[in-house]
Design a protein around this motif. Structure first.
Motif, mmCIF file in Angstrom:
data_model
loop_
_atom_site.group_PDB
_atom_site.id
_atom_site.type_symbol
_atom_site.label_atom_id
_atom_site.label_comp_id
_atom_site.label_asym_id
_atom_site.label_seq_id
_atom_site.Cartn_x
_atom_site.Cartn_y
_atom_site.Cartn_z
ATOM 1 N N PRO A 81 77.353 35.556 20.260
ATOM 2 C CA PRO A 81 78.721 36.042 20.530
ATOM 3 C C PRO A 81 79.466 35.200 21.565
ATOM 4 N N MET A 82 78.738 34.706 22.583
ATOM 5 C CA MET A 82 79.389 33.854 23.603
ATOM 6 C C MET A 82 79.946 32.585 22.964
ATOM 7 N N ALA A 83 79.120 31.938 22.114
ATOM 8 C CA ALA A 83 79.532 30.670 21.484
ATOM 9 C C ALA A 83 80.758 30.864 20.598
ATOM 10 N N ILE A 84 80.845 32.044 19.943
ATOM 11 C CA ILE A 84 81.969 32.310 19.031
ATOM 12 C C ILE A 84 83.234 32.651 19.825
ATOM 13 N N MET A 85 83.097 33.532 20.818
ATOM 14 C CA MET A 85 84.286 34.032 21.527
ATOM 15 C C MET A 85 84.798 33.064 22.594
ATOM 16 N N GLY A 249 88.724 31.694 5.242
ATOM 17 C CA GLY A 249 88.747 33.137 4.995
ATOM 18 C C GLY A 249 87.494 33.863 5.434
ATOM 19 N N GLN A 250 86.465 33.080 5.865
ATOM 20 C CA GLN A 250 85.231 33.725 6.330
ATOM 21 C C GLN A 250 85.307 33.926 7.836
ATOM 22 N N ARG A 251 84.552 34.903 8.331
ATOM 23 C CA ARG A 251 84.446 35.062 9.780
ATOM 24 C C ARG A 251 83.020 34.695 10.187
ATOM 25 N N ALA A 252 82.800 34.536 11.481
ATOM 26 C CA ALA A 252 81.450 34.203 11.971
ATOM 27 C C ALA A 252 80.484 35.325 11.576
ATOM 28 N N LYS A 253 79.329 34.927 11.080
ATOM 29 C CA LYS A 253 78.371 35.915 10.554
ATOM 30 C C LYS A 253 77.480 36.491 11.651
ATOM 31 N N ASN A 254 76.981 37.699 11.393
ATOM 32 C CA ASN A 254 75.987 38.328 12.268
ATOM 33 C C ASN A 254 74.589 37.966 11.783
ATOM 34 N N PRO A 255 73.583 38.015 12.678
ATOM 35 C CA PRO A 255 72.226 37.623 12.262
ATOM 36 C C PRO A 255 71.725 38.376 11.031
ATOM 37 N N MET A 396 80.100 28.892 10.241
ATOM 38 C CA MET A 396 80.188 30.342 10.421
ATOM 39 C C MET A 396 78.820 31.011 10.599
ATOM 40 N N SER A 397 77.786 30.350 10.117
ATOM 41 C CA SER A 397 76.427 30.924 10.208
ATOM 42 C C SER A 397 75.651 30.385 11.411
ATOM 43 N N ARG A 398 76.123 29.260 11.966
ATOM 44 C CA ARG A 398 75.334 28.543 12.979
ATOM 45 C C ARG A 398 75.003 29.370 14.226
ATOM 46 N N PRO A 399 75.997 30.042 14.869
ATOM 47 C CA PRO A 399 75.639 30.822 16.069
ATOM 48 C C PRO A 399 74.600 31.903 15.786
ATOM 49 N N ALA A 400 74.742 32.590 14.626
ATOM 50 C CA ALA A 400 73.776 33.636 14.267
ATOM 51 C C ALA A 400 72.396 33.037 14.028
#
Length: 490
Positions: A81-85, A249-255, A396-400
Motif C-alpha cells: 500500500p505504501m508503494a502504491i499510495m 482501466g485497471q487498479r493496483a491489485k491486492n495480494p 498493477m500486480s507488482r506491489p502485491a
C-alpha cells in the motif's frame, strides 16, 4: 557520463537506507548478545529483587531476536500500500522514521533500565527492513534501462551483504561491540537513515510509477531525462506507453487477487517457490555453525569474530560478481548453478561434520564448506530472487507480488530461526538434509518451469507467461509496437 553517475548515485542513495539496513541489523545483534542478556538479568534483579533463571533469560533473548522478523513481516505487508499510495521514493524516505524510533529506543534503553525498549526497537528495525526489502528492488528495477535492469535491481543484494559485513566489523570488541558501548552499537543504524534522508530527495521518482500509476507523462519524461540524459527516449517511452495501455482501466491489485487470477498462476508459483527457498536453503544457518566449526579447526576463541567477517565478505564478493554477470549470464543459469552447488556442498558438509572428531583435517573441510556454501548462495539465489517479482509481474500486480514475497521471506526466516536448534538436536550431523531437499527441489523447478527474462521488455515477459498459463500458442509472441499490444489482455 553524467547520466550513468546519476543512476549510480540513485542506487547508492536508495541502497544505503534500504537493504543495507537489513544486513546491518541482522549482524549487529550478535556481538552484544551476552551483554544484553546480563543487562536483562541485572534490570530484573533491581526491579524484583530476584535474578532471572537461565531459561527465562534465554526466552527473553529469543523474544528479542524474533521481534526482528516479526517487524519484517509487518513491514512487508504495509510496503505494498505504501508503494502504491506514496510512490516508491517517498516510501523509502518515510521508512527511515522507523529506524530513527528504533535507534532512540535502543540507544536510551540502558539509561532507562528497560530491556523491553530493546525488544520494541528490534520490532521497528524489522518494519524498516521489511519495507525496504520490497520497495528498493521495485524502485531500482523500474528506474533502470532494460539492458541494465538485472544488474541495477541486484544491487539490493550487494547492499544487504555490505550491511552484513559492516555490522560484523562495527560489532568487534575494539569498536562498538564492548560491554560499555553496546547501546551505541544498536543505535548506530540511525547513521545510514540520516544519509538516505539527506541524499535521496535529490533523485527522481520511478518513471514507470509516474506514468502508469499516476498518469503523469511530463514528470515521467523529466525523470527519464534525469536518469538517461539527452539520449533518444522515444523507444523506452513507447514501451512504457504500451504497458500503460495494456493495464488501462485497471487498479493496483491486492495480494489475494493474484491468487484468484489464472493469468498470473505461473508467475505466482515461481515467486512463492523462490522466495521460500531463499530462506529455507540453509544459508543463514551456516552462520549459526560458523563459530563452532572455526573453534574445532583450532582457531582461538578471541580470533573467531575476525574469521566470521570472512564469511560475510564472501557473500559481498559474490553478490558484486553476480551484479556484473547477471545481464550476460541470465537469471536461470545463476539460480540453477547456485542451488546445485549448495546441494553438493550440503552433502560434503554433513559428511565432514560426522567425521569431525575422527579425522584430523575434517574441521578444515567443514570450514571450506561454510565458505563455499555462502559463495554459492551469493552468486545466484541471494540476488536474482529479489529481481524476479519486478520482471514477471505487470505494474498493477507488482506491489502485491512483493507483499507476498516479503511475507514469505520473513515468515520463513522466523521459521528457520525457531526450528533449526530442534533440527540440530534431532538430526545432529545430518541437520542439513531438509536444506539439501529444498535446494534440489528448487533447482528442478528452475530447470523445468522458469523462463529466462534477460533482456526482455516487461510486456514480452508477460506474453511468455500468458502462453504458459493458458497453454495456447499465440503468434503475437514478440513485441511489434504499441498498436498490437493495446489489445493484449494481461
Amino acid at each position: 557520463q553524467l547520466q550513468n553517475k546519476i543512476l549510480i548515485l540513485t542506487i547508492c542513495a536508495a541502497g544505503i537506507g534500504g537493504t543495507f539496513q537489513y544486513g546491518y541489523n541482522i549482524s549487529i545483534i550478535n556481538a552484544p548478545a551476552s551483554y544484553i542478556q546480563m543487562f536483562m538479568n541485572t534490570t530484573w534483579l533491581e526491579r524484583m529483587g530476584v535474578p532471572l533463571e537461565s531459561n527465562v533469560i534465554l526466552l527473553l533473548w529469543s523474544f528479542t531476536v524474533s521481534a526482528y522478523p516479526l517487524g519484517g513481516l509487518t513491514g512487508a505487508v504495509v510496503a505494498g500500500p505504501m508503494a502504491i499510495m506514496l510512490g516508491r521514493k517517498m516510501s523509502l524516505l518515510l521508512n527511515n522514521v522507523f529506524v530513527i524510533i528504533a535507534a532512540t529506543l535502543s540507544g536510551f534503553s540502558r539509561m532507562a533500565k528497560s530491556f523491553e525498549m530493546i525488544m520494541l526497537s528490534r520490532f521497528f528495525t524489522g518494519i524498516n527492513a521489511g519495507v525496504s526489502m520490497n520497495i528498493q528492488p521495485m524502485y531500482l528495477a523500474e528506474s533502470a534501462p532494460k539492458k541494465l535492469r538485472g544488474a541495477v535491481a541486484l544491487t539490493s543484494a550487494s547492499f544487504t551483504a555490505l550491511g552484513l559485513v559492516l555490522g560484523q566489523i562495527v560489532g568487534l570488541r575494539e569498536l562498538l561491540g564492548g560491554e560499555e558501548s553496546w547501546p551505541f552499537l544498536l543505535a548506530s543504524n540511525v547513521v545510514p537513515a540520516l544519509i538516505q534522508l539527506t541524499a535521496l530527495p535529490w533523485f527522481p521518482e520511478s518513471p514507470r510509477y509516474l506514468l502508469i500509476d499516476r498518469g503523469d507523462k511530463e514528470s515521467c519524461i523529466s525523470a527519464l531525462q534525469k536518469l538517461r540524459g539527452t539520449s533518444d527516449l522515444s523507444a523506452e517511452l513507447e514501451e512504457m506507453l504500451a504497458e500503460q495501455a495494456a493495464v488501462k482501466g485497471q487498479r493496483a491489485k491486492n495480494p489475494w487477487e493474484l491468487f484468484q487470477n489464472p493469468a498470473l498462476r505461473w508467475q505466482l508459483v515461481s515467486i512463492v517457490v523462490l522466495s521460500s527457498a531463499m530462506q529455507l536453503c540453509g544459508n543463514d544457518s551456516m552462520y549459526f555453525y560458523a563459530a563452532y566449526v572455526f573453534q574445532e579447526a583450532g582457531i582461538p576463541q578471541d580470533k573467531i569474530p575476525y574469521v566470521v567477517i570472512g564469511t560475510g565478505s564472501c557473500e559481498l564478493i559474490t553478490s558484486v560478481t553476480c551484479n556484473m554477470i547477471i545481464d550476460y549470464a541470465g537469471r536461470r543459469p545463476l539460480l540453477l548453478g547456485g542451488y546445485i552447488f549448495m546441494a553438493g556442498w550440503a552433502i560434503v558438509f554433513m559428511v565432514a561434520l560426522s567425521q569431525q572428531t575422527q579425522i584430523s583435517w575434517m574441521p578444515y573441510l567443514s570450514m571450506a564448506c561454510i565458505f563455499a556454501y555462502i559463495l554459492s548462495f551469493g552468486i545466484g539465489p541471494a540476488g536474482v530472487t529479489g529481481v524476479l517479482p519486478t520482471e514477471v509481474f505487470d505494474q498493477m500486480s507488482r506491489p502485491a507480488a512483493y507483499m507476498i514475497c516479503g511475507s514469505l521471506l520473513w515468515f520463513n526466516l522466523f521459521l528457520v530461526g525457531t526450528a533449526f536448534p530442534f533440527i540440530v538436536k534431532s538430526l545432529a550431523h545430518f541437520c542439513y538434509i531438509p536444506f539439501l531437499v529444498v535446494c534440489v527441489c528448487t533447482a528442478l523447478y528452475v530447470w523445468f518451469f522458469l523462463p529466462e527474462t534477460k533482456g526482455k521488455s516487461f510486456l514480452e515477459i508477460s506474453e511468455e507467461f500468458r502462453k504458459r498459463n493458458f497453454k495456447t500458442k499465440t503468434r503475437a509472441g514478440f513485441y511489434r509496437g504499441p498498436e498490437e499490444i493495446k489489445t493484449t489482455t494481461l
